[in-house]
Design an enzyme around this catalytic site. Structure first.
Site, PDB file in Angstrom:
ATOM      1  N   ASP A  70       8.495  -3.767   1.158  1.00  0.00           N
ATOM      2  CA  ASP A  70       8.162  -3.636  -0.286  1.00  0.00           C
ATOM      3  C   ASP A  70       6.870  -2.927  -0.432  1.00  0.00           C
ATOM      4  O   ASP A  70       5.972  -3.138   0.257  1.00  0.00           O
ATOM      5  CB  ASP A  70       8.130  -4.765  -1.190  1.00  0.00           C
ATOM      6  N   ARG A  99       3.568   3.180   4.651  1.00  0.00           N
ATOM      7  CA  ARG A  99       4.474   2.786   5.445  1.00  0.00           C
ATOM      8  C   ARG A  99       4.401   2.906   6.913  1.00  0.00           C
ATOM      9  O   ARG A  99       4.906   1.989   7.802  1.00  0.00           O
ATOM     10  CB  ARG A  99       5.853   3.197   4.698  1.00  0.00           C
TER      11      ARG A  99
END
Length: 197
Positions: free
Chosen positions: A68, A177
């Protein structure tokens, strides 16, 4: 090793597959026949990542990781944060979200922001968390056509280009990420190494 990435977002799958070792075969939710959107009802990025990973492991039995990600804007008290993907509404797309954010910042001089990613990995009956973040700022208008989400309006610290203008290999090295995935890869490689001994 087959590993499920708990997402339907093919942009995310491609971004991650490009930096995974060759011995790891990445499957998406679509690949395992999971067509529903897994509810993200957590109040934090961590809770949402765990919810998604647990759902796949429990219902499909695969080792799985879920992420997330949130964009946290300083002058908006950390918004959109956990609501980044649905900032302009549940049915909103990336352009809607960027439009709302640019409007919210129209009178702000301080446009500093950061992206944060939390990855939850379920493997061998254990759960592991990996986190990555990148500092930067929200520019005044969209630039670039690579990437996805808020990439056209986010310029990472120390760079003159937005995430949407940078080559994918550069973005993967410096992004939130990318950093979390590198930690995940390090852990997965240690598992592969252990099984060879």
């Amino acid at each position: 090793m087959k590993l499920v990435f708990a997402t339907h977002n093919q942009n995310k799958v491609k971004e991650v597959q490009d930096i995974l070792p060759e011995n790891i075969s990445l499957l998406s939710l679509t690949d395992i026949g999971c067509t529903q959107e897994i509810p993200e009802t957590g109040k934090t990025l961590e809770e949402n990542a765990i919810l998604k990973a647990d759902y796949v492991t429990k219902n499909y039995g695969f080792p799985c990781f879920a992420d997330d990600t949130g964009l946290l804007v300083t002058k908006l008290d950390g918004a959109p944060g956990v609501y980044s993907a649905r900032y302009a509404g549940v049915k909103a797309n990336a352009d809607d979200n960027m439009g709302k954010l640019l409007q919210a910042l129209i009178a702000k001089k301080d446009r500093s922001a950061r992206f944060e990613t939390v990855i939850a990995l379920n493997i061998n009956n254990e759960q592991h968390l990996f986190k990555g973040k990148v500092e930067g700022e929200i520019i005044h208008e969209k630039r670039g056509n690579k990437g996805f989400g808020y990439d056209p309006i986010f310029k990472p610290l120390g760079y003159t280009k937005t995430f949407a203008e940078l080559p994918l290999e550069v973005k993967n090295k410096i992004s939130h990420r990318g950093k979390a995935i590198q930690q995940l890869i390090k852990y997965l490689n240690s598992l592969v190494h252990d099984t060879r001994q």
